[in-house]
Design a protein around this motif. Structure first.
Motif, PDB file in Angstrom:
ATOM      1  N   TRP A 424     -13.889   0.699   6.012  1.00  0.00           N
ATOM      2  CA  TRP A 424     -12.623   1.141   5.643  1.00  0.00           C
ATOM      3  C   TRP A 424     -12.509   2.303   6.508  1.00  0.00           C
ATOM      4  CZ3 TRP A 424     -11.501   1.090  -0.384  1.00  0.00           C
ATOM      5  CH2 TRP A 424     -11.333  -0.333  -0.694  1.00  0.00           C
ATOM      6  N   ASP A 475      -9.697  -6.241   0.133  1.00  0.00           N
ATOM      7  CA  ASP A 475      -9.598  -6.138   1.579  1.00  0.00           C
ATOM      8  C   ASP A 475      -8.335  -6.680   2.011  1.00  0.00           C
ATOM      9  OD1 ASP A 475     -12.179  -5.364   1.397  1.00  0.00           O
ATOM     10  OD2 ASP A 475     -13.170  -7.212   1.979  1.00  0.00           O
ATOM     11  N   MET A 478      -5.853  -3.977   1.703  1.00  0.00           N
ATOM     12  CA  MET A 478      -6.271  -2.947   2.484  1.00  0.00           C
ATOM     13  C   MET A 478      -5.940  -3.342   3.927  1.00  0.00           C
ATOM     14  SD  MET A 478      -7.684   0.074   3.163  1.00  0.00           S
ATOM     15  CE  MET A 478      -7.849   1.007   4.703  1.00  0.00           C
ATOM     16  N   TYR A 482      -3.068  -1.581   6.020  1.00  0.00           N
ATOM     17  CA  TYR A 482      -3.150  -0.921   7.127  1.00  0.00           C
ATOM     18  C   TYR A 482      -2.281  -1.500   8.470  1.00  0.00           C
ATOM     19  CZ  TYR A 482      -5.343  -0.917  12.012  1.00  0.00           C
ATOM     20  OH  TYR A 482      -5.484  -0.435  13.433  1.00  0.00           O
TER      21      TYR A 482
END
Length: 891
Positions: A424, A475, A478, A482
């Motif tokens: 991360w 994930d 994320m 991102y």
């Protein structure tokens, strides 16, 4: 330098010049207007020309195309023809109208057929109607012909009706400025009959014409267009001559212009609306920071050129949101109707953008109507679907290479960092890296780098590693977050940089104008202005600059200014002269000899044309819109500075003339009485002497004395005028010698004895007086004037004292009296020309002014003051620099 009197303009010459300028009028234009070829426009033009010739008008044919029609050729018999100019283009011999021969012949009326004709490349003007405009500017009347299909605002409609392209077009304004438009009408059936009889085209072309253009529906529609346009011309003329309450002259049309291929049709539609409403119109382009390709720039330039050609006012605004840019244009122009095209965006795109352009514009406050033009909707091409990211991209391959190289570097760093930190944290490092890349690269490299960084992060760091599979939901969240953040932050950072560069470009333009205005404000001559202009324009536009200035007779100099770096040949110099004469731009990228080497622009102000600026644009790209605006702003500043210098010169000459008039008026008013009085005395004394009447010797002696005194007064008056003239012209010659001040005073007293009357004249001086270098004759004259002034302003039996002393390093001469003294505050003013303390005192008022000039010419100083015990004191100070060498002692 000539005297002021010789520099004064002759009033009769000025009046004749003014009358000549006013008599130079523009020629009148008459257009024979029709729906199509073959209706008889050329025939009617020739018939009217024959009528004008019978009335004594000097008529010449500048260009005539009869198409081998016998009745047309017969109608042209007897009219003088100006030979055509031959030119070669691509090994083909062509003939064109010889505009120079027409201007040299300067007839009363010239016939120019086929107004919409396109000239041979390399001609002075691309279009024949531009040749006609130049002929009109020279005061020559023109008859010409035109079909409705060639009107710019109607050409698109004609193409839709006939299905045939219209390549030759003229702006509608050519008909609007015409003094007379005569409609040549013919019903479609009669026109087709003429066509079949071979009176329009040769027999071999008739079948093709009947099956293509010359169809009853087509001709009917064209006839309606021509009738409609002509009726609106009549209505427009009537509203101009007799405006009514229902007039629409208060309306104004505003059309938004972009680099779209449909903008030209939008402009033509706006022109038709403005023509129908009989109101002015404007075209606005809003620069939203989008970087255009070379093709888009050329298309935008063509669109704005078309709008300018059709008579629109051109506006340019910079705003990130085009809607607010349009609103600023509306407020600036007070527009009542806004013409915009249909949107080609998809529904999804309009939803993402918060609505269409029309929706956003309609939500804004304002008193205006939105007109949606019936333009064709062109669907967006697939390559523009990601316009948010690709818009304005100007990235070069080197940026993609370095961006990818930097990505490999940061990935290597993250591999080492992964030993100590989790994946991360590495995602945050990638995110900061994307923002960093956006500071230096365009949208393309940022988009690619953001996508690759997400792939590298997933493949190398998100477990399971070395796969594209993500097993945890968080994930996935994320990774998606991102990816979106990387793209959005990169795009926003790039947009901010684009905006910053746009602001920087605007700031540089404003700074350039500011520096130019500051530099011009410090100039005091034409040479200084020319130097600043050449240096500034040359540095700004990276071009050699030519500057030609107008002379005192308002004629353009044939010799370039010495500061010019661009030396044109004879052809280019003739083009610069044409620019000065016609007050229009010419040369490269203009409508006048566009294939030339240089670009020539007039230096215009409301006061006239002060010269021509030329730029060497050979092998250079066309100027951008912003560069054109900056260049014209600079030219305006330079022209205003040239006008300022001219006005300063006119003001100085006017002031000189005014001072001269004032001087002569005061002189004549002053000397008229002073001349008349002694002349009267002389005449009366001579009459008495001639009469005799037993006068004794004493009476005769007294009369002779009065004549002698009057003569000396006249002699002194003439001498004063001559001395003042020498002082004013700077021609006073000094005879400096070493003189004894006491001898100077004694001789002055002896000369003044005859005028002192009952005044008491006294002399005082130091015991040891050194020799002083001065002009004896002039100093005696100064003292005589001071003594005469004392005698005039004091009572009888008053004491007038002359004193000489040498305090320190100068000679001090003083003349004192015990009269009324000098009025307070007038001590310096009494040395001005024609100044008298009392109006009852005789004299010209030149004596003290002459004294001041003569003393200062010898390096001295004179001033006046009041004595404490009463009376006035005049003081003269002459510097004593060295003493003469002593003679050798006598043995």
């Amino acid at each position: 330098m000539r005297p002021a009197e010789e520099n004064r303009p002759d009033p009769d010459e000025l009046l004749s010049r003014i009358g000549g300028e006013g008599s130079k009028t523009r020629g009148k234009l008459k257009i024979f207007f029709g729906m199509a070829a073959g209706v008889g426009k050329t025939f009617e033009m020739l018939r009217d020309a024959q009528k004008a010739k019978s009335e004594g008008v000097d008529v010449w044919i500048g260009y005539l195309e009869t198409h081998n029609r016998k009745e047309t050729e017969a109608q042209a018999e007897g009219l003088s023809i100006i030979p055509r100019k031959r030119s070669k283009y691509k090994s083909v011999d062509l003939e064109e109208m010889d505009i120079d021969a027409i201007l040299e012949k300067k007839p009363d009326l010239v016939l120019v057929d086929e107004l919409a004709h396109t000239n041979v490349p390399g001609s002075r003007h691309p279009k024949r109607y531009q040749d006609v405009l130049e002929i009109l500017d020279q005061g020559i009347n023109v008859y010409s012909t035109l079909n409705v299909q060639h009107l710019e605002s109607r050409a698109g409609i004609v193409e839709e009706i006939s299905g045939a392209p219209v390549s030759e077009r003229v702006p509608d304004s050519i008909l609007e400025i015409a003094d007379e438009v005569e409609l040549i009408d013919l019903v479609p059936d009669d026109l087709i009959k003429r066509l079949k009889e071979g009176k329009v085209y040769p027999s071999d072309k008739v079948p093709q014409a009947l099956h293509s253009f010359f169809k009853i529906p087509n001709l009917t529609a064209l006839r309606e267009l021509s009738l409609n346009f002509t009726s609106k011309l009549v209505d427009r003329e009537l509203s101009r001559l007799e405006p009514t309450k229902d007039s629409k002259l208060s309306d104004k049309i505003l059309v938004a212009v972009s680099s779209s291929s449909q903008a030209a049709n939008l402009i033509r539609y706006a022109k038709r609306i403005a023509f129908g409403l009989k109101c002015p119109w404007a075209a606005v382009h809003v620069d939203n920071g989008e970087v255009l390709s070379s093709d888009q720039k050329n298309l935008l330039r063509e669109n704005l050129g078309l709008a300018r050609e059709l008579g629109a006012e051109i506006l340019n605004f910079s705003d990130r949101d085009p809607v607010f840019g349009i609103l600023r244009a509306i407020n600036r122009t007070k527009a009542t109707h806004i013409v915009i095209g249909r949107s080609s965006k998809s529904k999804l795109s309009r939803i993402l953008r918060g609505g269409s352009f029309v929706d956003k514009l309609s939500e804004l406050p304002g008193d205006f109507q939105i007109l949606l033009a019936p333009t064709e909707i062109v669907k967006e091409k697939p390559k523009f679907r990601f316009g948010f990211f690709t818009k304005g991209t100007r990235s070069k391959p080197i940026q993609y290479f370095f961006s990818f190289l930097a990505l490999l570097g940061i990935t290597s760093f993250n591999l080492l960092l992964n030993i100590f930190a989790g994946y991360w944290s590495i995602g945050l490092v990638y995110l900061f890296f994307i923002m960093f890349v956006a500071l230096f690269a365009g949208r393309g490299p940022v988009l690619i780098t953001a996508s690759l960084s997400a792939i590298f992060w997933n493949f190398l760091f998100i477990p399971p590693k070395f796969t594209f599979y993500i097993e945890k939901v968080e994930d996935w969240m994320m990774f998606g977050t991102y990816f979106i953040l990387a793209l959005v932050l990169g795009a926003l950072t790039t947009r901010l940089r684009d905006r910053e560069e746009a602001l920087q470009t605007g700031e540089e333009a404003l700074s350039g104008l500011y520096r130019l205005s500051v530099a011009l404000s410090k100039t005091h001559s034409l040479d200084e202005i020319a130097s600043v202009a050449v240096e500034t324009i040359g540095d700004t536009f990276q071009s050699s600059v030519l500057i030609l200035l107008a002379d005192e007779d308002s004629l353009l100099s044939r010799t370039p200014h010495p500061k010019s770096g661009f030396k044109p040949d004879l052809k280019e110099s003739a083009l610069a002269a044409w620019t000065f004469q016609n007050r229009k731009p010419s040369g490269k990228d203009t409508d006048t000899v566009p294939l030339s080497k240089g670009l020539y622009l007039p230096l215009l102000t409301p006061g006239g044309c002060f010269g021509v600026i030329g730029l060497d644009r050979e092998h250079k790209d066309s100027l951008e819109l912003e560069e054109e605006t900056l260049l014209f702003s600079m030219l305006n500043q330079i022209a205003l500075s040239l006008e300022r210098i001219q006005l300063l010169g006119i003001r100085a000459n006017a002031k000189m003339v005014e001072e001269s008039e004032k001087f002569y008026s005061a002189l004549f008013n002053s000397v008229s009485h002073d001349f008349r009085t002694p002349l009267t005395v002389i005449r009366a004394s001579l009459d008495l002497l001639e009469a005799g009447n037993g006068k004794n010797e004493k009476e005769k002696f007294d009369l002779f004395s009065e004549i002698r005194i009057a003569y000396k007064k006249l002699d002194r008056l003439v001498g004063d005028l001559l001395d003042m003239s020498r002082l004013e012209s700077g021609r006073l010659m000094l005879d400096l010698q070493w003189e004894d001040p006491l001898d100077l005073i004694n001789e002055t007293v002896r000369i003044a004895e005859y005028e002192k009357g009952e005044h008491i004249l006294s002399v005082e001086s130091d015991e040891s007086m050194p020799l002083v270098r001065m002009d004896r004759r002039l100093m005696i004259q100064v003292l005589i004037h001071l003594l005469q002034n004392a005698f005039l302003h004091t009572e009888k039996n008053s004491v007038v004292l002359v004193r000489a002393s040498v305090p320190k390093d100068h000679l001090l001469l003083t003349v004192e009296d015990n009269g009324p003294g000098i009025p307070v505050g007038q001590e310096d003013k009494i040395f001005e020309k024609f100044t008298k303390v009392s109006g009852s005192v005789q004299g010209t008022g030149l004596g003290l002014s002459i004294c001041k000039g003569l003393v200062e010419a010898q390096g001295g100083k004179i001033w006046a003051e009041n004595r404490q015990e009463g009376g006035a004191r005049f003081l003269i100070r002459i510097p004593v620099l060295t003493f003469p060498p002593l003679e050798d002692a006598i043995v």
